[in-house]
Design a protein around this motif. Structure first.
Motif, mmCIF file in Angstrom:
data_model
loop_
_atom_site.group_PDB
_atom_site.id
_atom_site.type_symbol
_atom_site.label_atom_id
_atom_site.label_comp_id
_atom_site.label_asym_id
_atom_site.label_seq_id
_atom_site.Cartn_x
_atom_site.Cartn_y
_atom_site.Cartn_z
ATOM 1 N N SER A 141 -21.534 -25.104 0.739
ATOM 2 C CA SER A 141 -20.169 -23.959 0.488
ATOM 3 C C SER A 141 -19.594 -24.289 -0.916
ATOM 4 O O SER A 141 -19.519 -23.283 -1.619
ATOM 5 C CB SER A 141 -19.322 -24.026 1.831
ATOM 6 O OG SER A 141 -19.949 -23.495 2.784
ATOM 7 N N ILE A 142 -19.246 -25.588 -0.933
ATOM 8 C CA ILE A 142 -18.238 -26.044 -2.262
ATOM 9 C C ILE A 142 -19.128 -25.826 -3.304
ATOM 10 O O ILE A 142 -18.716 -25.330 -4.346
ATOM 11 C CB ILE A 142 -18.161 -27.398 -1.885
ATOM 12 C CG1 ILE A 142 -16.948 -27.689 -0.829
ATOM 13 C CG2 ILE A 142 -17.379 -27.952 -3.189
ATOM 14 C CD1 ILE A 142 -16.630 -29.126 -0.460
ATOM 15 N N LYS A 143 -20.422 -26.194 -3.355
ATOM 16 C CA LYS A 143 -21.473 -25.747 -4.437
ATOM 17 C C LYS A 143 -21.454 -24.335 -4.742
ATOM 18 O O LYS A 143 -21.322 -23.996 -6.007
ATOM 19 C CB LYS A 143 -22.744 -26.552 -4.130
ATOM 20 C CG LYS A 143 -23.748 -26.252 -5.146
ATOM 21 C CD LYS A 143 -25.193 -26.575 -4.922
ATOM 22 C CE LYS A 143 -26.228 -26.456 -6.136
ATOM 23 N NZ LYS A 143 -27.559 -26.823 -5.690
ATOM 24 N N ASN A 144 -21.718 -23.370 -3.915
ATOM 25 C CA ASN A 144 -21.675 -22.101 -3.973
ATOM 26 C C ASN A 144 -20.342 -21.699 -4.719
ATOM 27 O O ASN A 144 -20.191 -20.783 -5.519
ATOM 28 C CB ASN A 144 -22.112 -21.250 -2.884
ATOM 29 C CG ASN A 144 -23.574 -21.548 -2.561
ATOM 30 O OD1 ASN A 144 -24.349 -21.858 -3.370
ATOM 31 N ND2 ASN A 144 -23.807 -21.328 -1.100
ATOM 32 N N LEU A 145 -19.089 -22.155 -4.280
ATOM 33 C CA LEU A 145 -17.885 -21.657 -4.628
ATOM 34 C C LEU A 145 -17.683 -22.078 -5.958
ATOM 35 O O LEU A 145 -17.180 -21.315 -6.967
ATOM 36 C CB LEU A 145 -16.861 -22.341 -3.976
ATOM 37 C CG LEU A 145 -15.342 -22.096 -4.123
ATOM 38 C CD1 LEU A 145 -15.057 -20.603 -4.034
ATOM 39 C CD2 LEU A 145 -14.387 -22.821 -3.574
ATOM 40 N N CYS A 146 -18.076 -23.536 -6.521
ATOM 41 C CA CYS A 146 -18.037 -23.937 -7.982
ATOM 42 C C CYS A 146 -18.985 -23.006 -8.584
ATOM 43 O O CYS A 146 -18.578 -22.751 -10.040
ATOM 44 C CB CYS A 146 -18.522 -25.344 -7.862
ATOM 45 S SG CYS A 146 -17.338 -26.323 -7.079
ATOM 46 N N VAL A 147 -20.367 -22.732 -8.417
ATOM 47 C CA VAL A 147 -21.148 -21.795 -9.060
ATOM 48 C C VAL A 147 -20.524 -20.601 -9.356
ATOM 49 O O VAL A 147 -20.403 -20.103 -10.511
ATOM 50 C CB VAL A 147 -22.521 -21.765 -8.552
ATOM 51 C CG1 VAL A 147 -23.411 -20.677 -9.388
ATOM 52 C CG2 VAL A 147 -23.289 -23.335 -8.471
ATOM 53 N N ASN A 148 -20.094 -19.881 -8.329
ATOM 54 C CA ASN A 148 -19.528 -18.481 -8.601
ATOM 55 C C ASN A 148 -18.341 -18.537 -9.379
ATOM 56 O O ASN A 148 -17.781 -17.659 -10.161
ATOM 57 C CB ASN A 148 -19.263 -18.051 -7.004
ATOM 58 C CG ASN A 148 -20.462 -17.745 -6.319
ATOM 59 O OD1 ASN A 148 -21.427 -17.233 -7.062
ATOM 60 N ND2 ASN A 148 -20.194 -17.511 -5.101
ATOM 61 N N THR A 149 -17.407 -19.831 -9.083
ATOM 62 C CA THR A 149 -16.049 -19.744 -9.945
ATOM 63 C C THR A 149 -16.686 -20.133 -11.252
ATOM 64 O O THR A 149 -15.769 -19.448 -12.213
ATOM 65 C CB THR A 149 -15.160 -20.725 -9.367
ATOM 66 O OG1 THR A 149 -14.890 -20.518 -8.072
ATOM 67 C CG2 THR A 149 -14.074 -20.964 -10.185
ATOM 68 N N SER A 150 -17.354 -20.846 -11.597
ATOM 69 C CA SER A 150 -17.710 -21.159 -12.972
ATOM 70 C C SER A 150 -18.381 -19.759 -13.569
ATOM 71 O O SER A 150 -18.096 -19.726 -14.986
ATOM 72 C CB SER A 150 -18.961 -22.340 -13.163
ATOM 73 O OG SER A 150 -19.478 -22.611 -14.233
ATOM 74 N N THR A 201 -20.986 -29.087 1.851
ATOM 75 C CA THR A 201 -21.430 -29.208 0.509
ATOM 76 C C THR A 201 -21.927 -27.947 -0.216
ATOM 77 O O THR A 201 -21.683 -27.555 -1.194
ATOM 78 C CB THR A 201 -22.123 -30.424 0.506
ATOM 79 O OG1 THR A 201 -21.501 -31.679 1.091
ATOM 80 C CG2 THR A 201 -22.865 -30.864 -0.883
#
Length: 73
Positions: free
Chosen positions: A42-51, A40
């Motif tokens: 990791s996914i949050k960090n990926l979403c934040v970085n992608t956003s 979770t």
């Protein structure tokens, strides 16, 4: 009287076994929860970085900043 003692002993052993099984299941759930927590995050960090990346690109695209064409490739 002896038969009652034997029956109580069997019930007690069955309950002790069930408690052992529940403890193992709880330990397994704790490990699974730890993995889910890491996933979770990791996914949050990926979403934040992608956003952030998408927002950064959109900012430059919307403002048509010509200075970007001066950057050597």
């Amino acid at each position: 009287m002896q038969s009652q003692v034997n029956e109580n002993t069997q019930v007690l052993k069955a309950l002790e076994h069930k408690v052992d099984i529940i403890k193992v299941e709880q330990d397994n759930m704790k490990h699974e929860l730890a993995y889910i927590s890491v996933d979770t995050k990791s996914i949050k960090n990926l979403c934040v970085n992608t956003s952030f990346s998408i927002g950064f690109c959109n900012y430059f695209n919307e403002n048509n900043l010509e200075g970007l064409s001066l950057v050597p490739l």
